[in-house]
Design a protein around this motif. Sequence first.
Motif, PDB file in Angstrom:
ATOM      1  N   PRO A   1      77.702  54.954  27.936  1.00 22.56           N
ATOM      2  CA  PRO A   1      76.931  55.654  28.477  1.00 22.56           C
ATOM      3  C   PRO A   1      75.895  55.112  29.501  1.00 22.56           C
TER       4      PRO A   1
ATOM      5  N   ARG B   1      78.424  63.162  27.229  1.00 24.60           N
ATOM      6  CA  ARG B   1      79.206  61.949  27.896  1.00 24.60           C
ATOM      7  C   ARG B   1      80.258  62.746  28.898  1.00 24.60           C
TER       8      ARG B   1
ATOM      9  N   CYS C   1      69.198  54.095  27.591  1.00 24.75           N
ATOM     10  CA  CYS C   1      70.578  54.894  27.375  1.00 24.75           C
ATOM     11  C   CYS C   1      71.145  54.988  25.806  1.00 24.75           C
TER      12      CYS C   1
ATOM     13  N   CYS D   1      72.753  60.490  25.892  1.00 30.03           N
ATOM     14  CA  CYS D   1      74.153  60.276  26.577  1.00 30.03           C
ATOM     15  C   CYS D   1      75.029  59.629  25.423  1.00 30.03           C
TER      16      CYS D   1
ATOM     17  N   LEU E   1      78.517  64.519  31.352  1.00 25.42           N
ATOM     18  CA  LEU E   1      78.236  63.806  32.526  1.00 25.42           C
ATOM     19  C   LEU E   1      79.270  63.088  33.528  1.00 25.42           C
TER      20      LEU E   1
ATOM     21  N   VAL F   1      75.597  56.667  33.135  1.00 27.01           N
ATOM     22  CA  VAL F   1      74.144  56.985  33.692  1.00 27.01           C
ATOM     23  C   VAL F   1      74.197  56.163  35.156  1.00 27.01           C
TER      24      VAL F   1
END
Length: 419
Positions: free
Chosen positions: A180, A131, A106, A125, A134, A184
Motif C-alpha cells: 500500500p 490496491r 496508509c 489501500c 490504484l 500510494v
Amino acid sequence: MPPEINSASSSNNSCVVVRDSNSKMDLKLNTGFHHAEKKMCAKMATLHIDIAGSPNSPCPFVRAMNRNSRSSRKDSSIPPTLAVTITLPQELSTRLDNTNVILVDCRSFMAFNKKHISGALNVNCTNPCFRRRLEKGKTSVGDLITSEEGKAVFRSRSDKEVIVYDEDSEEIGNLPANHPTSLVLKSLKKEGTRASLLKGGLKEFEFYYEGLCDSALRKPVINDGEEPPSPTPDSCRCPAIPDVPATQLLPHLYVGSQQDAENLDLLRELDIDYVLNATVTLPCYHEHTGIRYKRIAVKDNGKENLRCHFEEAFEFIEEARLNGKKVLLHCHAGISRSSTLAIAYIMKTRNWNMMKAYHFVKDKRSIIGPNVNFLGQLTSYEKTLRSQNLSSCSRQAQRSRTSSPAAPRFGFPVVNPET
C-alpha cells in the motif's frame, strides 16, 4: 547454434571465453579451475550439446553463461526503483502545524482508528480490490481517503507536500511493489505531487512523540468493560462522562449516555418513547412512565459478542419507527456500545459500508469510539451484508421480469438519513 567455448591462459590465471552464437555475447571468465574442466566444456560444444539449456549444470562455465543469457533477456523497460525523499520523525514533529503539509496514513481503517499521528488522513489501500485499482490507475489516492472532510482537504492540496507513513517502514526500497505505501507514493509521484516517506512510520514517531498521536478509540476501563466503579477514599476519582447531549442520528434515532437516559424531562422534550439500554448494570429508569425499554446486557471489552444482538436491536428500533416513535440507544457514555449498534443499524438500513456509516455517526457525535473488538465485528458484519446482497441480486436475476417488484433490501426501506 550451440555456444562456442574457447579457452585461453595468461601468466597469472586461466580464463575461458564463452560465446553465445544467438545473443552474440562474449563472457570472459577468470577461473582457477583445472584445465581438464575447460577441455570438457569445449568437447561438449564440439558434440553440439546445447549447454545453455542446462540451468542446473555442474559446470561453472555453463552456469555463468546461463546467468548471462537470462540477464540479456530481461525487460529493459522495467523502471528504476522509485526515488522517494525520507522525512525524519524529528522533522515531522516541527511541521505538524504547517498548513503546507498533508499527512497520509496508509494503514488499515482499524489500525488508524486505534492510533494515528495528529491530523493524518487515512487512505483505504489495504483492501486488495482498491490496491489493484490504484495500481492500474483506475482510481486516485484522493478517492481512497476514508472521510469526506479528508477528501476535501486532500483535493485542495495544490502544491502542498504529502508525507506518507505506515506502521514501521524505513525506506521504499524494502517494500514489495504492491505494498500500500509503495502504491500510494507511486500514484502521488505520477500525479506530480511532492511526496516523502516518514522514516520508521508510526512506530518510531510514537516512540519519540507519543503526545502528538491521537486515538479515536476510548481507553479501556479497568473493571472488565462495565461502568466505572464508585470512587472510594483510597482511589482516584473516575473520569466524568463527557458532557455531550443525546445526539440525533436519524429522525427516529438518538444515541446518548447514562445522563440522558436518567433525564425524564429530556426524554419528554425529545419525544422519546423507546429506550434501548446496552449495559449490564444501569437500570431502566422510567419503566413506570410508559416508556418502552429493551436491555442488551453487554460489557464494553475485547471479549463481548455484540454482533449476536444486532438483529434484536434492529427489530426494537424498527418497531419504534413504524409506530411513529423515537428511540434512544444508550450505554454508559454513548461512546462504544450504543454507537456500535447505531453504526450497524445504519449499515443495514442504508446499504452503506462500515466506514461510511462510521463517519456518518462520527460527524454527528464526535466522541464515539467503538472498541477494537466491536470494530472487528462491524467489519465482519459488512462482509455478511455484502454476501447477502450478492445472493439477493442473484435470486432477483432468476425471477421473471414480469413479477412484482422485490421487497426492499433486508426488509427495511432505504431512506435518506437526512429526511
